[in-house]
Design an enzyme around this catalytic site. Structure first.
Site, PDB file in Angstrom:
ATOM      1  CG  HIS A   1      -3.802  -1.057   5.009  1.00 44.86           C
ATOM      2  ND1 HIS A   1      -3.558  -0.390   3.835  1.00 44.86           N
ATOM      3  CD2 HIS A   1      -4.516  -2.182   4.665  1.00 44.86           C
ATOM      4  CE1 HIS A   1      -4.087  -1.063   2.822  1.00 44.86           C
ATOM      5  NE2 HIS A   1      -4.682  -2.144   3.293  1.00 44.86           N
TER       6      HIS A   1
ATOM      7  CD  GLN B   1      -9.097  10.935  -4.727  1.00 37.85           C
ATOM      8  OE1 GLN B   1      -8.588  11.461  -5.710  1.00 37.85           O
ATOM      9  NE2 GLN B   1      -9.917   9.899  -4.818  1.00 37.85           N
TER      10      GLN B   1
ATOM     11  CB  CYS C   1       1.201   1.743   4.758  1.00 35.06           C
ATOM     12  SG  CYS C   1      -0.350   0.820   4.863  1.00 35.06           S
TER      13      CYS C   1
ATOM     14  CB  CYS D   1      -0.916   0.011   1.222  1.00 37.26           C
ATOM     15  SG  CYS D   1      -1.865   1.540   1.399  1.00 37.26           S
TER      16      CYS D   1
ATOM     17  CG  HIS E   1      -7.273   7.415   0.515  1.00 35.33           C
ATOM     18  ND1 HIS E   1      -7.658   6.095   0.346  1.00 35.33           N
ATOM     19  CD2 HIS E   1      -7.350   7.973  -0.735  1.00 35.33           C
ATOM     20  CE1 HIS E   1      -7.937   5.874  -0.921  1.00 35.33           C
ATOM     21  NE2 HIS E   1      -7.764   7.005  -1.604  1.00 35.33           N
TER      22      HIS E   1
ATOM     23  CG  ASN F   1     -14.593   8.247  -3.909  1.00 30.39           C
ATOM     24  OD1 ASN F   1     -15.596   8.925  -3.790  1.00 30.39           O
ATOM     25  ND2 ASN F   1     -13.698   8.466  -4.874  1.00 30.39           N
TER      26      ASN F   1
ATOM     27  CG  HIS G   1      -4.130   3.595   4.002  1.00 28.00           C
ATOM     28  ND1 HIS G   1      -3.165   2.901   4.695  1.00 28.00           N
ATOM     29  CD2 HIS G   1      -4.319   4.749   4.688  1.00 28.00           C
ATOM     30  CE1 HIS G   1      -2.783   3.609   5.741  1.00 28.00           C
ATOM     31  NE2 HIS G   1      -3.477   4.732   5.764  1.00 28.00           N
TER      32      HIS G   1
END
Length: 364
Positions: free
Chosen positions: A138, A193, A81, A78, A191, A178, A189
């Site tokens: 994660h 945007q 991470c 990933c 997250h 999303n 992971h």
């Protein structure tokens, strides 16, 4: 001023090997953030392009280089991470709280330029795209964060909104998350945007037109009236605090869709006051956890979208968050098929009143 990041949030900016900016956000005193990105990265991708649809007037971004972006790697590879045990990632530090960096495969990047004209109006895909990592863990999700960590994410969103809004050519800043493979997420992971657009997005343009028409017809603000009506009726209210109310909209497009508004109308995240910032994390985490309890299937796929006013519409548009899932039952998804995708005419399989009732029922 209201909205700038102050103590107890520490902000540390650095750069990655290819020159992209990386910012660490830490609660409390500043943490030494001197880890160096030692990856031999390729040059940054070519610029994208924005083109105006001559029929609808909507802007479309063409970013062909994104075909090469990382797609659903295994957990041990990933890129979000921390860099540990000899494996180098987008985050050079071996641990972090919240981190924001320029997307390696951005839809938008760079400075504005000249537009062509006529039926083929186009220009450079100026702006900026950033990735917001909510945690170094994660295997968790936003709903698993503590209120203090959710507040740190809010501080990061606010700081980036202020910075990106000031960039040349940027008209609108959009923070979103999303979650879930069903949504199309390419990295598991936790997250989100941030997009800094060189244009006002189509949905916001339609909102602004409706707000203007409402002002002309009534002399009042559309969003003030909308929030007051939902709070007075109460049938679609899911939860409310002293400074925020969450409700299912009367004409919800998605099976389970909730809008979260501050009671005081503000244009964007930078205008929230201390009391509004303090209350938001608890209410938002409550909403996310209710979504996860809806179907008994674990983590519910969703999109969480902050609607912020572009500079041209700060007097009439209202900051709010729209949270929705494409799941309509435990084993069925809401697909955007011919009617929705072809005509942008939504058909909802769940009544907004039933959705609100279910979300109230799954409080614990």
């Amino acid at each position: 001023m209201a909205g700038t990041v102050t103590e107890p949030t520490a902000r540390t900016a650095t750069t990655l090997a290819d020159g992209r900016e990386l910012i660490y956000y830490d609660s409390g005193a500043a943490v030494p953030r001197n880890a160096v990105d030692r990856r031999p990265l390729d040059p940054r991708p070519p610029a994208s392009q924005v083109r105006r649809d001559p029929v609808t007037g909507d802007w479309v971004t063409v970013a062909a280089h994104r075909q090469a972006r990382t797609y659903q790697p295994p957990a041990e590879e990933c890129p979000l991470c921390p860099s540990r045990d000899g494996r180098l990632s987008e985050i050079p530090a071996d641990d972090y709280q919240v981190a924001v960096f320029e997307n390696r495969f951005p839809s938008l990047a760079g400075l504005p330029g000249e537009l062509t004209g006529g039926l083929r109006t186009a220009g450079p895909g100026a702006g900026r795209c950033e990735v917001v990592c909510f945690t170094a863990d994660h295997d968790t999700s936003f709903a698993d964060l503590s209120e203090s960590r959710a507040r740190l994410v809010l501080d990061a969103w606010t700081d980036r909104t202020a910075a990106l809004s000031a960039l040349p050519g940027v008209e609108q800043v959009y923070c979103f998350e999303n979650r879930g493979a069903e949504i199309g997420v390419t990295l598991a992971h936790p997250h989100g945007q941030i997009y800094a657009f060189p244009f006002t997005t189509p949905r916001t343009t339609r909102m602004a037109a409706r707000a203007s028409a409402h002002r002309t017809a009534t002399g009042r603000n559309l969003f003030d009236d909308l929030l007051a009506a939902e709070r007075a009726d109460g049938e679609r209210v899911v939860l409310a605090g002293e400074h925020w109310t969450a409700f299912v909209p009367f004409a919800a497009r998605w099976p389970y869709e909730v809008h979260l508004y501050p009671h005081r109308r503000v244009p964007d995240l930078t205008a929230l006051d201390d009391a509004e910032r303090a209350e938001f994390p608890g209410l938002y985490l409550d909403l996310l956890r209710r979504f996860d309890r809806l179907f008994g299937t674990g983590r519910t796929p969703y999109i969480s979208a902050w609607h912020q006013a572009p500079a041209a519409h700060r007097d009439e548009l209202a900051l709010h968050l729209e949270l929705f899932t494409i799941r309509r039952t435990a084993d069925k998804l809401k697909y955007l098929a011919g009617v929705e995708s072809g005509m942008d005419a939504f058909v909802n399989d769940v009544s907004p009143e039933h959705a609100a009732q279910r979300l109230r029922e799954v409080a614990r």
